[in-house]
Design a protein around this motif. Structure first.
Motif, PDB file in Angstrom:
ATOM      1  N   MET A   1     -61.831  20.445  25.201  1.00 17.73           N
ATOM      2  CA  MET A   1     -61.664  19.302  26.105  1.00 17.73           C
ATOM      3  C   MET A   1     -60.248  18.761  25.948  1.00 17.73           C
ATOM      4  O   MET A   1     -59.833  18.383  24.864  1.00 17.73           O
ATOM      5  N   PHE A   9     -63.702  11.225  31.126  1.00 14.76           N
ATOM      6  CA  PHE A   9     -65.099  11.166  30.729  1.00 14.76           C
ATOM      7  C   PHE A   9     -65.431   9.797  30.139  1.00 14.76           C
ATOM      8  O   PHE A   9     -66.458   9.186  30.450  1.00 14.76           O
ATOM      9  N   LYS A 204     -83.483   8.113  30.176  1.00 17.02           N
ATOM     10  CA  LYS A 204     -82.133   7.763  30.632  1.00 17.02           C
ATOM     11  C   LYS A 204     -82.178   6.697  31.713  1.00 17.02           C
ATOM     12  O   LYS A 204     -81.483   5.681  31.638  1.00 17.02           O
TER      13      LYS A 204
ATOM     14  N   ILE B 150     -74.946  12.730  32.816  1.00 10.05           N
ATOM     15  CA  ILE B 150     -74.741  12.747  31.367  1.00 10.05           C
ATOM     16  C   ILE B 150     -76.051  12.895  30.609  1.00 10.05           C
ATOM     17  O   ILE B 150     -77.131  12.705  31.171  1.00 10.05           O
ATOM     18  N   TYR B 160     -68.362  18.860  27.490  1.00  7.76           N
ATOM     19  CA  TYR B 160     -67.592  17.681  27.126  1.00  7.76           C
ATOM     20  C   TYR B 160     -68.476  16.775  26.287  1.00  7.76           C
ATOM     21  O   TYR B 160     -69.567  16.404  26.707  1.00  7.76           O
ATOM     22  N   TYR B 170     -72.915  13.690  26.334  1.00  5.36           N
ATOM     23  CA  TYR B 170     -72.287  14.942  26.740  1.00  5.36           C
ATOM     24  C   TYR B 170     -72.522  15.208  28.220  1.00  5.36           C
ATOM     25  O   TYR B 170     -73.409  14.634  28.853  1.00  5.36           O
ATOM     26  N   THR B 171     -71.694  16.072  28.737  1.00  5.40           N
ATOM     27  CA  THR B 171     -71.897  16.516  30.105  1.00  5.40           C
ATOM     28  C   THR B 171     -71.272  17.895  30.261  1.00  5.40           C
ATOM     29  O   THR B 171     -70.633  18.397  29.339  1.00  5.40           O
ATOM     30  N   SER B 172     -71.501  18.511  31.403  1.00  5.80           N
ATOM     31  CA  SER B 172     -70.905  19.831  31.614  1.00  5.80           C
ATOM     32  C   SER B 172     -70.321  19.893  33.007  1.00  5.80           C
ATOM     33  O   SER B 172     -70.572  19.023  33.836  1.00  5.80           O
TER      34      SER B 172
END
Lengths: 251, 327
Positions: A1, A9, A204, B150, B160, B170-172
């Motif tokens: 990254m 991000f 979430k 996320i 990430y 995290y994420t992609s």
């Protein structure tokens, strides 16, 4: 990254945090185009039995007393107006009532399924909150599931001999929370997360909407119980019109 | 990025806009003349008395944060108001459903751009106004979409990762693409919906619903509720003004008291009005059906041509830019 990606991000996460804690009013209306077509159709199908029930009960009512169409219409308009008002909040930001608890207690869950879908339709057309394809999902969470829970809790606590103010508070607040859980569930099954599935996604969504919805539910409970008590003290003759004090919950 | 797709997409956008402009130019002259002859367009509006309130609201408070009825206001003044209402309703519903069904970034962008152009150019809705209407659902888009993109976990799992004391966020790349796709799709769908709501007053939408045989009682309730909303809103505004001028909203506790007092009084006043309105209806021979005189708005060739070619262009973009859909 890379550093830049990392920064972007981070920015995204901060944005999410900032918006999640700013109490946003119509946060619980799933917006237009947000659900896949199959999901939208499914939620419409789930609503249909409730609509048929509600429609028949309203129809019977109107046939028996012609006047009740005017009363029903004004009640629907009242719910719309109430839900479009800014409610007092500590921080001074703007949030809104859902009005589901109040409507369920006043008019009973069968009538609310029809009044609710009309109110949601107007919210989509006039205020751009919610949408047409998501109407089924929104109706289920806000005009069916929430009101039924509110009404059951209200009736249950009332039978148990709890003071009216208290039972109305819990009915409205828990109904509101239930609406929010149902919406989170609807979003979660439409968008399950990659590795945890629906359950992880549900956690979430519940987490993200909680900072807004939990305080809002408490405020809504307070307001609803104050409104009902106010009505009882000086409007009993009008309330018999909508069958509130008779114990018959049909509008 | 696939350059071919981009080119196809751009050509389609330009074609759609040209279509809107050219078809409009042919009609513009004619319409100007017609407008000059009949500027009393309020007569065709059956609920003039109530919509008048809507106008007042819209004019007084333009921005969407305070003006509750700005969409209603713009539906009445839209230059596309003379179009056949059934056409507008079905066209925007079709575009809306296709936009969701196709589920492609290019189609969503195409709809977002060209629908905006149609509404601003042909509907003559001021651009900044249209834009501020578009931002109404923005909070939901941001919160909802980032939540989808996320994930949380104890170990770094994605491409990430962000370490926050106890856990990772995290994420992609894939989920970021999914997020962008969803955001654009939702905004495209919203702009297709706006084509209908920003050009068709609710009364006309309700009459279209009556024509497609939505149950009579339902339509009846809708048209009554639409009118009552403005009456109740007006009453509420007056009550709130008088409470506010007496320091009724000075702190949280007082505000809760005033708000709930206003709300319960509002219901009482409204119920009294409901009785009076019903008596008024009955005395005019109401027997369960409100029928309004409507001005016939013909479906002309321009609208059909625009509708068909727009849908064709949409399908064209979809099939030409077929990237593997991000599910």
């Amino acid at each position: 990254m890379t550093k830049r990606q990392k920064r972007l991000f981070l920015l995204m996460c901060v944005l999410l945090g900032a918006f999640a804690v700013s109490p946003v009013s119509y946060g619980m209306h799933i917006m237009e185009g947000y659900l896949p077509v199959t999901m939208s159709v499914c939620w419409f199908a789930v609503c249909i039995p409730f609509w048929v029930l509600g429609f028949n009960s309203i129809k019977k009512n109107v046939e028996a007393h012609g006047k009740s169409i005017s009363i029903l219409a004004i009640s629907g308009a009242f719910i719309f107006v109430l839900s479009s008002l800014k409610i007092p909040s500590v921080t001074g930001s703007c949030s809104h009532m859902t009005g589901t608890g109040l409507a369920a207690i006043l008019f009973g869950p069968t009538a609310v399924s029809i009044l609710g879908v009309i109110v949601l339709l107007f919210q989509a057309i006039l205020l751009a909150h919610g949408g047409l394809t998501t109407l089924g999902a929104n109706t289920f969470s806000m005009a069916i599931a929430g009101p039924i829970v509110s009404w059951l809790i209200y009736k249950g606590l009332d039978k148990a001999g709890v003071k009216k103010g208290v039972s109305v508070f819990f009915a409205a607040a828990i109904g509101d929370l239930f609406t929010y859980c149902v919406t989170a569930f609807q979003l979660a099954i439409a968008y399950p997360s990659q590795d945890g599935g629906v359950a992880a996604s549900l956690v979430k969504f519940l987490g993200v909407f909680a900072p807004t919805q939990v305080p809002l539910a408490v405020v809504e409970g307070l307001l609803t119980s104050a409104i009902i008590l106010g009505l009882e003290s000086y409007a009993s003759s009008e309330l018999t019109d909508i069958g509130f004090l008779n114990g018959s919950q049909k509008a | 990025m696939q350059y071919q797709n981009l080119i196809v997409f751009l050509i389609a956008c330009i074609l759609a806009m040209l279509l809107v402009v050219l078809l409009g130019a042919k009609k513009l002259h004619e319409r100007r003349e017609r407008l000059a002859h009949s500027h009393d367009h309020s007569h065709e509006d059956p609920c003039h008395g109530h919509s008048g309130h809507g106008h007042g609201f819209g004019k007084l408070k333009h921005d969407h944060s305070s003006g509750v009825f700005s969409i209603d206001y713009y539906a009445y003044i839209s230059a596309m108001r003379g179009w056949n209402p059934a056409f507008k309703v079905f066209f925007s519903l079709l575009v809306l459903i296709l936009c969701i069904l196709f589920n492609s970034i290019y189609v969503s962008l195409f709809v977002l751009i060209t629908m905006g152009f149609l509404i601003v150019y042909r509907g003559k809705i001021p651009f900044h106004q249209y834009f501020s209407t578009l931002t109404i659902p923005i909070v939901f888009v941001i919160v909802g979409s980032i939540t989808i993109a996320i994930g949380f976990s104890r170990e770094p799992m994605g491409e990430y990762n962000l370490h926050l004391f106890f856990f990772y966020i995290y994420t992609s790349k894939e989920s970021l693409m999914k997020m962008a796709n969803l955001m654009l799709k939702a905004m495209g769908a919203v702009s297709a919906l706006y084509l209908m709501t920003l050009s068709t007053p609710s009364g006309e939408i309700i009459s279209v619903m009556r024509k497609v045989h939505v149950p009579k009682l339902f339509v009846e309730l809708m048209s009554m509720i639409y009118r009552y909303i403005f009456v109740i809103m007006e009453t509420q505004r007056k009550m709130k003004d008088s409470a506010e001028s007496r320091l009724g909203y000075v702190d949280f506790k007082t505000a809760v008291k005033s708000f709930s007092g206003t709300a319960s009084n509002l219901l009482v006043v409204s119920l009294k009005k409901a009785n009076a309105y019903y008596d008024a209806l009955i005395s005019r021979g109401y027997n369960g059906e409100l029928l309004f005189l409507e001005r016939k708005k013909a479906l002309d060739a321009e609208q059909i041509l625009l509708g068909c070619s727009y849908i064709l262009l949409m399908c064209g973009v979809f099939f030409a830019c077929r990237i593997p859909p991000v599910v």
